[in-house]
Design a protein around this motif. Sequence first.
Motif, PDB file in Angstrom:
ATOM      1  N   TYR A 112       4.509  11.283   6.003  1.00 46.13           N
ATOM      2  CA  TYR A 112       5.760  10.574   5.730  1.00 46.13           C
ATOM      3  C   TYR A 112       5.630   9.111   6.145  1.00 46.13           C
ATOM      4  CZ  TYR A 112       8.196  15.067   5.155  1.00 46.13           C
ATOM      5  OH  TYR A 112       8.598  16.301   4.734  1.00 46.13           O
ATOM      6  N   ILE A 113       6.407   8.257   5.484  1.00 50.78           N
ATOM      7  CA  ILE A 113       6.501   6.844   5.839  1.00 50.78           C
ATOM      8  C   ILE A 113       7.811   6.640   6.593  1.00 50.78           C
ATOM      9  CG2 ILE A 113       6.673   4.490   4.932  1.00 50.78           C
ATOM     10  CD1 ILE A 113       5.207   5.628   2.404  1.00 50.78           C
ATOM     11  N   VAL A 114       7.754   5.856   7.653  1.00 52.16           N
ATOM     12  CA  VAL A 114       8.951   5.492   8.407  1.00 52.16           C
ATOM     13  C   VAL A 114       8.991   3.970   8.429  1.00 52.16           C
ATOM     14  CG1 VAL A 114      10.162   5.623  10.606  1.00 52.16           C
ATOM     15  CG2 VAL A 114       8.814   7.592   9.807  1.00 52.16           C
ATOM     16  N   GLU A 115      10.011   3.403   7.821  1.00 55.77           N
ATOM     17  CA  GLU A 115      10.139   1.950   7.704  1.00 55.77           C
ATOM     18  C   GLU A 115      11.297   1.467   8.556  1.00 55.77           C
ATOM     19  OE1 GLU A 115       9.382  -1.988   6.262  1.00 55.77           O
ATOM     20  OE2 GLU A 115       8.177  -0.165   6.330  1.00 55.77           O
TER      21      GLU A 115
ATOM     22  N   LYS B 195       0.829  -1.212   0.000  1.00 54.34           N
ATOM     23  CA  LYS B 195       0.000   0.000   0.000  1.00 54.34           C
ATOM     24  C   LYS B 195       0.861   1.260   0.000  1.00 54.34           C
ATOM     25  CE  LYS B 195      -3.485   2.425   2.750  1.00 54.34           C
ATOM     26  NZ  LYS B 195      -4.386   2.348   3.913  1.00 54.34           N
ATOM     27  N   TYR B 196       1.944   1.254   0.758  1.00 54.63           N
ATOM     28  CA  TYR B 196       2.794   2.433   0.891  1.00 54.63           C
ATOM     29  C   TYR B 196       4.045   2.395   0.012  1.00 54.63           C
ATOM     30  CZ  TYR B 196      -0.295   3.820   4.625  1.00 54.63           C
ATOM     31  OH  TYR B 196      -1.408   4.188   5.342  1.00 54.63           O
ATOM     32  N   GLY B 197       4.149   1.386  -0.851  1.00 55.67           N
ATOM     33  CA  GLY B 197       5.259   1.332  -1.801  1.00 55.67           C
ATOM     34  C   GLY B 197       6.599   1.013  -1.192  1.00 55.67           C
ATOM     35  N   ILE B 198       6.609   0.178  -0.173  1.00 55.80           N
ATOM     36  CA  ILE B 198       7.869  -0.232   0.458  1.00 55.80           C
ATOM     37  C   ILE B 198       8.359  -1.490  -0.245  1.00 55.80           C
ATOM     38  CG2 ILE B 198       8.968  -0.976   2.611  1.00 55.80           C
ATOM     39  CD1 ILE B 198       7.948   1.928   2.637  1.00 55.80           C
TER      40      ILE B 198
ATOM     41  N   ASP C 186      12.207   8.688  -2.165  1.00 58.84           N
ATOM     42  CA  ASP C 186      11.186   9.579  -2.710  1.00 58.84           C
ATOM     43  C   ASP C 186      10.130   8.796  -3.473  1.00 58.84           C
ATOM     44  OD1 ASP C 186      12.220   9.019  -5.264  1.00 58.84           O
ATOM     45  OD2 ASP C 186      13.280  10.922  -5.420  1.00 58.84           O
ATOM     46  N   LYS C 187       9.161   9.496  -4.014  1.00 59.03           N
ATOM     47  CA  LYS C 187       8.037   8.853  -4.699  1.00 59.03           C
ATOM     48  C   LYS C 187       8.461   8.125  -5.959  1.00 59.03           C
ATOM     49  CE  LYS C 187       6.605  13.237  -6.817  1.00 59.03           C
ATOM     50  NZ  LYS C 187       7.340  13.099  -8.038  1.00 59.03           N
ATOM     51  N   ASP C 188       9.634   8.478  -6.516  1.00 58.31           N
ATOM     52  CA  ASP C 188      10.139   7.826  -7.724  1.00 58.31           C
ATOM     53  C   ASP C 188      11.018   6.620  -7.411  1.00 58.31           C
ATOM     54  OD1 ASP C 188       8.864   9.738  -9.360  1.00 58.31           O
ATOM     55  OD2 ASP C 188      10.549  11.127  -9.066  1.00 58.31           O
TER      56      ASP C 188
ATOM     57  N   LYS D 251       9.508  10.832   0.401  1.00 55.28           N
ATOM     58  CA  LYS D 251       8.355  10.008   0.792  1.00 55.28           C
ATOM     59  C   LYS D 251       8.525   9.524   2.233  1.00 55.28           C
ATOM     60  CE  LYS D 251       5.666   6.159  -1.104  1.00 55.28           C
ATOM     61  NZ  LYS D 251       5.602   5.198  -2.224  1.00 55.28           N
ATOM     62  N   GLY D 252       9.783   9.290   2.628  1.00 55.95           N
ATOM     63  CA  GLY D 252      10.016   8.843   3.991  1.00 55.95           C
ATOM     64  C   GLY D 252      11.430   8.425   4.267  1.00 55.95           C
ATOM     65  N   LEU D 253      11.602   7.820   5.443  1.00 57.90           N
ATOM     66  CA  LEU D 253      12.898   7.325   5.914  1.00 57.90           C
ATOM     67  C   LEU D 253      12.803   5.831   6.174  1.00 57.90           C
ATOM     68  CD1 LEU D 253      13.825  10.028   8.593  1.00 57.90           C
ATOM     69  CD2 LEU D 253      14.635   9.885   6.226  1.00 57.90           C
TER      70      LEU D 253
END
Length: 162
Positions: free
Chosen positions: A97-100, A79-82, A148-150, A119-121
């Motif tokens: 932001y996404i934090v993985e 869902k979050y593109g991880i 980032d989103k790309d 997009k996140g860290l």
Amino acid sequence: MMKKLLIAMFAISILGFNVSQAESIWDTPVVAMKDSSLDIVVYRSPTCGCCGKWLDHLKAHGFNVHDNVLEDMQHIKDKYGINNSLASCHTAIIDGYIVEGHVPANDIKAMLLNKPEIKGLAVPGMVAGTPGMEMGGKKAPFNVVAFDKDGQITLYKAYDQY
């Protein structure tokens, strides 16, 4: 005498006592923020013990943790593109932001203050010594990466010696 000392040390280790409880380097908040800006939604598996320790780390740094325990973590990652190169055991969302993974709280706070166009860290994998993955004196070097989103990944902060 030495035999008794070894037996006592063995008993202490089995019973779970920690004879040398050193403070973690992750204990001290460095970046101060208003509490209202620290609402974080975390998704984690019910079988992962280190995720709970990372949540404790966030709470100690003033985060308001909304804990979501799920059986299907892959759905959240999709869902979050991880992707696999970023993946760890838990995924969090804060202020868009996404934090993985085991990202230190102070790095999350710095991201929120600086508002970079990312997009996140992430801290990919499960690295010994990261917040929630403390293993006594065992500390592996690790990187916090920004993505980032790309799908572009850049170094956010390196922890070579900590």
